[in-house]
Design a protein around this motif. Structure first.
Motif, short mmCIF file in Angstrom:
data_model
loop_
_atom_site.label_atom_id
_atom_site.label_comp_id
_atom_site.label_asym_id
_atom_site.label_seq_id
_atom_site.Cartn_x
_atom_site.Cartn_y
_atom_site.Cartn_z
N THR A 66 34.94 22.28 44.54
CA THR A 66 34.35 21.56 43.65
C THR A 66 33.05 20.63 43.96
N LEU A 67 32.42 20.11 43.14
CA LEU A 67 31.26 19.08 43.59
C LEU A 67 31.51 18.11 44.73
N GLU A 68 32.83 17.70 44.80
CA GLU A 68 33.11 16.78 45.72
C GLU A 68 33.34 17.53 47.12
N ASP A 69 33.60 18.74 47.19
CA ASP A 69 33.41 19.57 48.37
C ASP A 69 32.09 19.78 48.99
N GLY A 212 34.33 25.87 55.26
CA GLY A 212 34.49 24.49 55.29
C GLY A 212 35.56 24.03 54.42
N TRP A 213 35.48 24.51 53.09
CA TRP A 213 36.42 24.11 52.28
C TRP A 213 37.94 24.76 52.57
N ALA A 214 38.04 26.05 52.99
CA ALA A 214 39.40 26.75 53.36
C ALA A 214 39.79 25.82 54.65
N TRP A 215 39.02 25.54 55.52
CA TRP A 215 39.57 24.98 56.85
C TRP A 215 39.95 23.52 56.54
N ILE A 216 39.28 22.75 55.46
CA ILE A 216 39.79 21.36 55.39
C ILE A 216 41.20 21.53 54.33
N ARG A 217 41.23 22.43 53.53
CA ARG A 217 42.36 22.32 52.44
C ARG A 217 43.54 23.07 53.20
N LEU A 218 43.11 23.75 54.15
CA LEU A 218 44.29 24.70 54.81
C LEU A 218 44.07 24.42 56.31
N PRO A 225 38.22 22.27 65.75
CA PRO A 225 36.95 21.61 65.26
C PRO A 225 36.51 21.03 66.59
N ARG A 226 35.11 21.31 66.75
CA ARG A 226 34.37 20.97 67.96
C ARG A 226 33.78 19.41 67.89
N GLU A 227 33.26 19.03 66.31
CA GLU A 227 32.89 17.89 66.36
C GLU A 227 33.58 17.23 65.11
N PRO A 228 34.78 16.67 65.35
CA PRO A 228 35.48 16.09 64.19
C PRO A 228 34.98 14.72 63.50
N HIS A 229 34.14 13.99 64.11
CA HIS A 229 33.50 12.98 63.52
C HIS A 229 32.25 13.08 63.07
N SER A 230 31.72 14.09 62.71
CA SER A 230 30.33 14.45 62.42
C SER A 230 30.27 14.49 60.74
N PHE A 231 28.94 14.30 60.17
CA PHE A 231 28.77 14.58 58.80
C PHE A 231 27.43 15.24 58.85
N PRO A 232 27.20 16.15 57.77
CA PRO A 232 28.14 16.74 57.10
C PRO A 232 29.41 17.31 57.66
N LEU A 233 30.50 17.57 56.66
CA LEU A 233 31.72 17.94 57.43
C LEU A 233 31.64 19.32 58.00
N ALA A 234 30.72 20.13 57.54
CA ALA A 234 30.74 21.68 58.00
C ALA A 234 30.35 21.51 59.43
N ASN A 235 29.75 20.45 60.07
CA ASN A 235 29.45 20.49 61.26
C ASN A 235 30.73 20.21 62.34
N LYS A 236 31.77 19.95 61.56
CA LYS A 236 33.10 19.62 62.64
C LYS A 236 33.33 21.16 63.25
N TRP A 237 33.09 22.36 62.56
CA TRP A 237 33.31 23.58 63.35
C TRP A 237 31.83 24.39 63.43
N VAL A 270 44.56 16.25 48.20
CA VAL A 270 43.59 15.30 48.18
C VAL A 270 43.10 15.10 49.76
N ALA A 271 41.88 15.92 50.00
CA ALA A 271 41.45 16.21 51.19
C ALA A 271 40.69 15.18 52.06
N TYR A 272 40.15 14.24 51.11
CA TYR A 272 39.17 13.15 51.81
C TYR A 272 39.53 11.86 51.66
N ALA A 273 41.10 11.68 51.67
CA ALA A 273 41.53 10.29 51.89
C ALA A 273 41.05 9.67 53.01
#
Length: 624
Positions: A66-69, A212-218, A225-237, A270-273
């Motif tokens: 979605t646009l949120e993702d 990124g969507w698949a890894w966040i939702r599943l 994840p190598r950088e769990p507290h980074s933004f954008p969330l794609a950088n977690k992996w 609800v993946a971004y709570a």
């Protein structure tokens, strides 16, 4: 796409242009590093994609990116003007636009049709001296075009970017006013719709967003994840393969089985709570555009129009899901491509103007809670969903055939991990992304109960405390042998229709090692690996002329019933060609020429030619 190879982001920008990048809305996307692809996961998702509904069909319901993702995984602006305008096929127009914006223009050799080669843009970016405001803006525009041509809107060539985006960059202050996120999502949907065709072997678009969507939702199917507290969330992996090499070599059957056995509670709706994503790492400008994330609207990017069907996955926005309306028909606007000269203004083209206006009124189509939900809306929805799509929810029984190269890479990777505990190459940035070509077998329809009962207990085969992807638990069955096929046909031939005749016997005295033994039917003694090369030929038309004559001259027939069998077998072999359109859901056919399976389409063609020769000899013997 580059046959689904992952596109590497552009080089790091000069720190002096950071404030200008923030103005354009591309600052966060510029922070995304190399996210290694997992081609088996991508292919498993493609199998679940339904082009008519623009959703993934999983056992627990429909879902989609979605646009949120897009906003949280890539950091792109999602609320703004539609990304559309003129497309022109003239090289002189391309040259004039580049002269206006960059002060220089590429030669024809530095372009591919209407696309500017990325090598020219990289060289231009490196040579720009940041001496004044104009040079800084040119530098940032080069960087944006490189982002568009790689990780955001990358095409299957992977070597260029269409110049249609340049006019939108003329007014530097207005670049951030466009909804680049919705255009990026439109390209992902377009790539998924195209890749779901049975004859398509590649996918393009923002694969980083899909992963990124698949890894966040599943999360139980994601690498570490190598950088769990980074933004954008794609950088977690970012560079996940350096610490999780084994995940890279999981196969398609593994993810297909995981999707078949998916249960409630394993998919994060609800993946971004706040209990899953630290709200402090999300920039305020991203949250300011959240009003349009749930809008049921068309996604616009020049000729590309896709549908954001949020009413079919309301649970991703924390709302109650009911039975959705009929899927939206985009008519001629869906699947439009820029092949050939198309000098059009897509904002005013009749097939697109209504959808552009629909996006302009996007605030009127934002989801809201159902005013009077039924007593059991989710149960009603799941009963409707399973009754309509139950044939497409269990794909493990459709056995796919992976390419020989993919199997070889998989075996080598697993062997390296087992023997040395190390991956093949930690610094590798090349992704093996070719879509496996699949050959479906008859599908058994799964049975579902009439009532939907949410399951909160996870299946033992998917422990949450331990990653499911650790070792593959699914081994695809082997196909039947060629001699078994002949035995089946001989058994079904029935009694001869020519009176009482002795049992037929075909004697083949040929010395051809690849001949088909029509006598007692038995398996070859050699293992599969030793026989493979005997059945794999690069040029099938250059051989076997002598073999056919040799076989034909050595055949003696004792029963005319053999002729009937040969006719049936010849017809069967001829009818099984790679051009057949049969498929199972989104599983594609047409296996590669060099397949690990010894019974390639050429083998059947070869056998059919031999049977034709055999029939001719039988006719001659009868006349004699």
């Amino acid at each position: 796409m580059l046959t689904c190879d992952h596109l590497i982001p552009p080089d790091r920008y000069n720190d002096r242009v950071e404030d200008h990048l923030r103005v354009t809305g591309f600052y966060h996307a510029s922070q995304i590093g190399v996210v290694q692809n997992q081609k088996a996961l991508v292919n498993a998702l493609i199998e679940r994609w339904h082009p008519n509904t623009h959703t993934f069909h999983l056992p627990i319901g429909e879902c989609a990116v979605t646009l949120e993702d897009v906003a949280l995984i890539l950091g792109l602006p999602t609320d703004g003007l539609p990304v559309t305008g003129m497309t022109m096929s003239s090289f002189s127009a391309l040259e004039a636009e580049c002269l206006l914006q960059f002060g220089v223009a590429p030669r024809k050799s530095e372009c591919r049709g209407c696309c500017i080669k990325l090598t020219w843009l990289r060289e231009l970016k490196e040579n720009i001296q940041l001496t004044n405001e104009l040079s800084i803006q040119r530098y940032v525009k080069c960087h944006i075009m490189l982002l568009i041509g790689t990780i955001l809107f990358g095409d299957k060539s992977g070597a260029g970017v269409h110049w249609k985006y340049l006019p939108l960059l003329r007014d530097f202050a207005s670049i951030g006013h466009y909804s680049w996120g919705s255009a990026c999502l439109a390209h992902l949907y377009k790539g998924l719709c195209r890749a779901s065709r049975y004859n398509c072997k590649e996918i393009d678009g923002p694969i980083t967003l899909l992963l990124g969507w698949a890894w966040i939702r599943l999360p139980y199917l994601s690498p570490l994840p190598r950088e769990p507290h980074s933004f954008p969330l794609a950088n977690k992996w970012r560079n996940w393969e350096r610490g999780d090499q084994r995940y890279r070599y999981l196969n398609l059957a593994h993810f297909r089985k995981a999707f078949d056995e998916l249960q409630e509670g394993q998919f994060v709706w609800v993946a971004y709570a706040v209990d899953r994503v630290d709200p402090n790492i999300i920039p305020p400008e991203i949250y300011m555009q959240s009003v349009v994330w749930s809008a049921t609207v068309p996604l616009v990017s020049f000729e590309c129009i896709e549908w954001h069907a949020t009413d079919r996955y309301r649970r991703q926005f924390g709302l109650v899901q009911g039975v959705p309306q009929q899927e939206q028909n985009l008519d001629k606007a869906h699947g439009e491509v820029l092949t050939g000269p198309k000098n059009l203004n897509w904002a005013t083209t009749p097939s697109h103007s209504n959808w552009v206006m629909h996006w302009t009124n996007r605030y009127h189509y934002v989801l809201s809670e159902l005013p009077m939900p039924s007593q059991h809306p989710l149960e009603t929805y799941m009963n409707w969903y399973r009754s309509k799509y139950r044939d497409h929810l269990n794909l493990s029984n459709l056995v796919g055939q992976e390419s020989d190269k993919d199997n070889q890479d998989m075996d080598e990777g697993n062997q390296d991990v087992d023997e040395s505990g190390e991956g093949m190459d930690e610094d590798s940035q090349d992704a093996d992304n070719d879509n496996e070509e699949l050959e479906p077998l008859p599908q058994e329809q799964p049975q579902f109960s009439s009532q939907y009962v949410p399951q909160t207990q996870f299946s033992p085969s998917f422990p949450m405390a331990q990653p499911y992807w650790g070792m593959s638990q699914f081994e695809p069955g082997e196909g039947g042998s060629f001699s078994q096929l002949l035995e089946f046909m001989a058994g079904d031939a029935g009694p001869p229709q020519y009176g009482n005749q002795p049992e037929f016997l075909a004697v083949l005295n040929s010395q051809n090692p690849n001949r088909v033994d029509m006598g007692p039917l038995q398996e070859y003694a050699n293992p599969l690996e030793q026989e493979t090369n005997a059945y794999l030929v690069d040029d099938p038309d250059d051989e076997d002329d002598d073999d056919e004559d040799e076989i034909g001259s050595s055949i003696r027939m004792r029963n005319p019933a053999m002729m009937v069998l040969c006719f049936v077998f010849c017809f069967t072999c001829r009818s099984q060609t790679p051009d057949d359109k049969g498929k199972g859901y989104n599983l594609r056919i047409d296996p590669p020429r060099r397949s690990a399976n010894r019974y390639t389409p050429y083998v059947f063609k070869k056998a059919a030619k031999k049977c034709k020769n055999l029939v001719n000899d039988v006719k001659w013997a009868i006349r004699k």
